[in-house]
Design a protein around this motif. Structure first.
Motif, PDB file in Angstrom:
ATOM      1  N   PRO A  52     -61.533  -5.272   2.356  1.00 38.46           N
ATOM      2  CA  PRO A  52     -61.339  -6.533   3.081  1.00 38.46           C
ATOM      3  C   PRO A  52     -61.004  -7.665   2.118  1.00 38.46           C
ATOM      4  O   PRO A  52     -61.553  -7.747   1.014  1.00 38.46           O
ATOM      5  CB  PRO A  52     -62.693  -6.764   3.752  1.00 38.46           C
ATOM      6  CG  PRO A  52     -63.675  -6.035   2.893  1.00 38.46           C
ATOM      7  CD  PRO A  52     -62.939  -4.847   2.320  1.00 38.46           C
ATOM      8  N   VAL A  53     -60.087  -8.531   2.510  1.00 31.42           N
ATOM      9  CA  VAL A  53     -59.706  -9.703   1.723  1.00 31.42           C
ATOM     10  C   VAL A  53     -59.583 -10.882   2.672  1.00 31.42           C
ATOM     11  O   VAL A  53     -59.642 -10.729   3.902  1.00 31.42           O
ATOM     12  CB  VAL A  53     -58.382  -9.483   0.968  1.00 31.42           C
ATOM     13  CG1 VAL A  53     -58.519  -8.361  -0.049  1.00 31.42           C
ATOM     14  CG2 VAL A  53     -57.238  -9.193   1.938  1.00 31.42           C
ATOM     15  N   SER A  54     -59.412 -12.062   2.093  1.00 37.66           N
ATOM     16  CA  SER A  54     -59.231 -13.277   2.879  1.00 37.66           C
ATOM     17  C   SER A  54     -57.868 -13.873   2.545  1.00 37.66           C
ATOM     18  O   SER A  54     -57.469 -13.907   1.381  1.00 37.66           O
ATOM     19  CB  SER A  54     -60.343 -14.287   2.565  1.00 37.66           C
ATOM     20  OG  SER A  54     -60.146 -15.498   3.269  1.00 37.66           O
ATOM     21  N   VAL A  55     -57.168 -14.350   3.571  1.00 35.55           N
ATOM     22  CA  VAL A  55     -55.826 -14.911   3.386  1.00 35.55           C
ATOM     23  C   VAL A  55     -55.816 -16.354   3.867  1.00 35.55           C
ATOM     24  O   VAL A  55     -56.296 -16.663   4.963  1.00 35.55           O
ATOM     25  CB  VAL A  55     -54.767 -14.097   4.161  1.00 35.55           C
ATOM     26  CG1 VAL A  55     -53.385 -14.741   4.022  1.00 35.55           C
ATOM     27  CG2 VAL A  55     -54.734 -12.661   3.662  1.00 35.55           C
ATOM     28  N   ARG A  56     -55.270 -17.226   3.025  1.00 35.63           N
ATOM     29  CA  ARG A  56     -55.091 -18.629   3.406  1.00 35.63           C
ATOM     30  C   ARG A  56     -53.596 -18.924   3.440  1.00 35.63           C
ATOM     31  O   ARG A  56     -52.838 -18.453   2.588  1.00 35.63           O
ATOM     32  CB  ARG A  56     -55.798 -19.567   2.437  1.00 35.63           C
ATOM     33  CG  ARG A  56     -57.311 -19.371   2.406  1.00 35.63           C
ATOM     34  CD  ARG A  56     -57.972 -20.359   1.469  1.00 35.63           C
ATOM     35  NE  ARG A  56     -57.887 -21.709   1.957  1.00 35.63           N
ATOM     36  CZ  ARG A  56     -58.763 -22.273   2.795  1.00 35.63           C
ATOM     37  NH1 ARG A  56     -59.790 -21.563   3.227  1.00 35.63           N
ATOM     38  NH2 ARG A  56     -58.629 -23.521   3.189  1.00 35.63           N
ATOM     39  N   LEU A  57     -53.185 -19.728   4.431  1.00 39.12           N
ATOM     40  CA  LEU A  57     -51.787 -20.097   4.608  1.00 39.12           C
ATOM     41  C   LEU A  57     -51.659 -21.612   4.524  1.00 39.12           C
ATOM     42  O   LEU A  57     -52.322 -22.325   5.295  1.00 39.12           O
ATOM     43  CB  LEU A  57     -51.271 -19.610   5.965  1.00 39.12           C
ATOM     44  CG  LEU A  57     -51.446 -18.116   6.270  1.00 39.12           C
ATOM     45  CD1 LEU A  57     -51.024 -17.814   7.708  1.00 39.12           C
ATOM     46  CD2 LEU A  57     -50.629 -17.274   5.299  1.00 39.12           C
ATOM     47  N   PRO A  58     -50.833 -22.120   3.597  1.00 36.86           N
ATOM     48  CA  PRO A  58     -50.660 -23.578   3.509  1.00 36.86           C
ATOM     49  C   PRO A  58     -50.205 -24.197   4.824  1.00 36.86           C
ATOM     50  O   PRO A  58     -50.492 -25.364   5.092  1.00 36.86           O
ATOM     51  CB  PRO A  58     -49.591 -23.727   2.412  1.00 36.86           C
ATOM     52  CG  PRO A  58     -49.738 -22.505   1.572  1.00 36.86           C
ATOM     53  CD  PRO A  58     -50.110 -21.412   2.523  1.00 36.86           C
ATOM     54  N   ALA A  59     -49.486 -23.423   5.642  1.00 31.53           N
ATOM     55  CA  ALA A  59     -49.033 -23.948   6.928  1.00 31.53           C
ATOM     56  C   ALA A  59     -50.189 -24.153   7.907  1.00 31.53           C
ATOM     57  O   ALA A  59     -50.025 -24.842   8.921  1.00 31.53           O
ATOM     58  CB  ALA A  59     -47.996 -23.005   7.534  1.00 31.53           C
ATOM     59  N   PHE A  60     -51.337 -23.549   7.613  1.00 32.38           N
ATOM     60  CA  PHE A  60     -52.525 -23.685   8.463  1.00 32.38           C
ATOM     61  C   PHE A  60     -53.693 -24.098   7.571  1.00 32.38           C
ATOM     62  O   PHE A  60     -54.560 -23.282   7.242  1.00 32.38           O
ATOM     63  CB  PHE A  60     -52.819 -22.379   9.195  1.00 32.38           C
ATOM     64  CG  PHE A  60     -51.712 -21.923  10.095  1.00 32.38           C
ATOM     65  CD1 PHE A  60     -51.697 -22.292  11.427  1.00 32.38           C
ATOM     66  CD2 PHE A  60     -50.662 -21.142   9.613  1.00 32.38           C
ATOM     67  CE1 PHE A  60     -50.669 -21.876  12.272  1.00 32.38           C
ATOM     68  CE2 PHE A  60     -49.641 -20.734  10.438  1.00 32.38           C
ATOM     69  CZ  PHE A  60     -49.635 -21.109  11.771  1.00 32.38           C
ATOM     70  N   PRO A  61     -53.729 -25.371   7.138  1.00 29.78           N
ATOM     71  CA  PRO A  61     -54.769 -25.816   6.204  1.00 29.78           C
ATOM     72  C   PRO A  61     -56.165 -25.714   6.812  1.00 29.78           C
ATOM     73  O   PRO A  61     -56.349 -25.740   8.024  1.00 29.78           O
ATOM     74  CB  PRO A  61     -54.387 -27.273   5.916  1.00 29.78           C
ATOM     75  CG  PRO A  61     -53.552 -27.691   7.086  1.00 29.78           C
ATOM     76  CD  PRO A  61     -52.831 -26.467   7.534  1.00 29.78           C
ATOM     77  N   ASP A  62     -57.137 -25.566   5.892  1.00 30.85           N
ATOM     78  CA  ASP A  62     -58.559 -25.499   6.284  1.00 30.85           C
ATOM     79  C   ASP A  62     -58.869 -24.290   7.157  1.00 30.85           C
ATOM     80  O   ASP A  62     -59.861 -24.283   7.899  1.00 30.85           O
ATOM     81  CB  ASP A  62     -58.995 -26.780   7.013  1.00 30.85           C
ATOM     82  CG  ASP A  62     -58.738 -28.031   6.180  1.00 30.85           C
ATOM     83  OD1 ASP A  62     -58.927 -27.953   4.951  1.00 30.85           O
ATOM     84  OD2 ASP A  62     -58.331 -29.054   6.754  1.00 30.85           O
ATOM     85  N   GLN A  63     -58.040 -23.246   7.093  1.00 29.73           N
ATOM     86  CA  GLN A  63     -58.314 -22.008   7.818  1.00 29.73           C
ATOM     87  C   GLN A  63     -58.138 -20.826   6.875  1.00 29.73           C
ATOM     88  O   GLN A  63     -57.344 -20.883   5.940  1.00 29.73           O
ATOM     89  CB  GLN A  63     -57.364 -21.837   9.009  1.00 29.73           C
ATOM     90  CG  GLN A  63     -57.469 -22.894  10.083  1.00 29.73           C
ATOM     91  CD  GLN A  63     -56.554 -22.585  11.257  1.00 29.73           C
ATOM     92  OE1 GLN A  63     -56.683 -21.537  11.906  1.00 29.73           O
ATOM     93  NE2 GLN A  63     -55.623 -23.466  11.551  1.00 29.73           N
ATOM     94  N   SER A  64     -58.901 -19.804   7.115  1.00 28.22           N
ATOM     95  CA  SER A  64     -58.712 -18.540   6.398  1.00 28.22           C
ATOM     96  C   SER A  64     -58.703 -17.416   7.421  1.00 28.22           C
ATOM     97  O   SER A  64     -59.310 -17.528   8.498  1.00 28.22           O
ATOM     98  CB  SER A  64     -59.818 -18.315   5.361  1.00 28.22           C
ATOM     99  OG  SER A  64     -61.081 -18.230   5.988  1.00 28.22           O
ATOM    100  N   PHE A  65     -58.013 -16.338   7.087  1.00 32.75           N
ATOM    101  CA  PHE A  65     -57.797 -15.256   8.038  1.00 32.75           C
ATOM    102  C   PHE A  65     -58.212 -13.927   7.406  1.00 32.75           C
ATOM    103  O   PHE A  65     -57.884 -13.654   6.249  1.00 32.75           O
ATOM    104  CB  PHE A  65     -56.326 -15.216   8.457  1.00 32.75           C
ATOM    105  CG  PHE A  65     -55.832 -16.519   9.009  1.00 32.75           C
ATOM    106  CD1 PHE A  65     -56.030 -16.843  10.339  1.00 32.75           C
ATOM    107  CD2 PHE A  65     -55.195 -17.432   8.182  1.00 32.75           C
ATOM    108  CE1 PHE A  65     -55.588 -18.052  10.844  1.00 32.75           C
ATOM    109  CE2 PHE A  65     -54.746 -18.644   8.673  1.00 32.75           C
ATOM    110  CZ  PHE A  65     -54.946 -18.957  10.012  1.00 32.75           C
TER     111      PHE A  65
END
Length: 365
Positions: A221-234
């Motif tokens: 398992p890993v965590s992904v952050r997207l600059p297009a969706f700040p303050d969220q991780s997936f």
């Protein structure tokens, strides 16, 4: 006193002063920066830059052959599930249907006539007025007429089915990545028209250094952050690790997002955070404390290296071999060779020698 004697006495005096070893003071010990090592806190994470790509792609094609007359989408266009995205020319199939309908009508007419004759011949045969050979002949003609009707019905059904298949609809939501056929082109059955990236299945692709392969595998398992969706991780999961290195000693790693956010697109930049489990008792030591003359490349888990430990009792530094468990940011994780509370040199280690007298660096007053 003559001038010559005075010059001679002055030269002797200067020579005597220059040769005096006590004229200059002793060289002070080298000042070094140090820090006290201690156990770190929670598990650390390594974040790698990457990009979103489609975890699934599909090639869409007609199951029948024909001439392409409608192909409205281009590369980059989105498609919605159930949307009509291409169409073949129905003219040829319409002619086939007309011919099949005529063939079926003729077969039915023959069957009606043959069946009527069969019924008449059977009645006469049962009364003994017709020979068996004549009755068997009409029976065979009836069987042939029935077979002709079945063939005609099958051909008509196939032609109508082909007509139902000349419209191509999107099976899933996606983005066209390539247009593979042109309008008015004659297509064979199964020849692709579009290549599509499925937007519901996105993955982050990164290049991971060799050292990280020891802590990740398919299913990690890993965590992904997207600059297009700040303050969220997936949440995501590693699905694939390349067998061969691409750039230097880096391997392509793919991590599939469990629930991609609405509006996420392929090509978005992404940052993948990988958890680095901390070994029991691991100590945090700055990378600057490592003597790099011992190390052929970036330190990795399982290697050993050298640091200098300051001995307060003697005011000297001692070279110490340590075992490295990994690198987190700018720190080494050391599992052997050091104890909590010991002081290591953190700057200028390349200039030190084992047993050298030093003094602790401090800000000037």
């Amino acid at each position: 006193m003559s001038l010559r004697l005075m010059v001679l006495l002055a030269a002797v005096s200067l020579t005597t002063c220059d040769d005096d070893p006590g004229a200059a003071g002793p060289t002070p010990p080298r000042a070094v920066r140090t820090m006290v090592v201690d156990q770190g806190g929670a598990d650390a994470y390594r974040t790698l830059p990457g990009v979103l790509t489609a975890a699934e792609t599909m090639r869409l094609a007609f199951p029948v052959s024909g001439r392409l007359i409608e192909v409205p989408l281009r590369a980059g266009d989105r498609m919605v599930e159930g949307e009509q995205i291409a169409r073949l020319d129905p003219a040829e199939i319409t002619r086939e249907i007309t011919a099949a309908e005529a063939k079926l009508s003729a077969a039915l007419a023959r069957l009606d006539a043959t069946d009527a004759e069969f019924q008449r011949q059977r009645a006469l045969f049962e009364r003994g007025l017709v020979a068996r050979a004549g009755f068997e002949r009409i029976s065979a003609e009836l069987s042939a007429a029935l077979a002709d009707r079945r063939v005609a019905e099958t051909e008509l059904a196939a032609a109508r089915d082909r007509l139902d298949r000349i419209t191509l609809t999107a099976p899933r939501e996606g983005v066209v990545t390539d247009l593979l056929a042109n309008r008015f082109e004659e297509l064979a059955a199964g020849q692709p028209v579009y290549e599509v990236a499925v937007t519901a299945t996105l993955q982050a692709e990164v290049l991971a250094p060799e050292a990280l392969l020891a802590v990740i595998a398919p299913g990690t398992p890993v965590s992904v952050r997207l600059p297009a969706f700040p303050d969220q991780s997936f949440d995501a999961e590693v699905t694939e690790i390349a067998a061969d290195a691409e750039a230097g000693i880096a391997y392509r790693v793919k991590a599939r997002l469990a629930a991609p956010p609405e509006g996420a697109k392929t090509g978005f930049s992404a940052a993948v955070s990988i958890r680095l489990p901390r070994a029991a008792g691991a100590l945090d030591v700055p990378l600057s404390a490592l003597v790099y003359s011992d190390t052929q490349s970036e330190p990795t888990a399982g290697e050993s290296g050298t640091v200098y430990v300051f001995d307060e009792a003697t005011g000297t530094v001692r070279a110490r071999r340590v075992r490295i468990d990994g690198v987190v940011g700018t720190d080494l994780l050391v599992t052997e060779g050091l104890s909590p509370g010991e002081r290591v040199v953190t700057a200028g280690v390349a200039l030190l020698t084992d047993g050298e007298a030093v003094r602790l660096w401090s800000l000037p007053e």
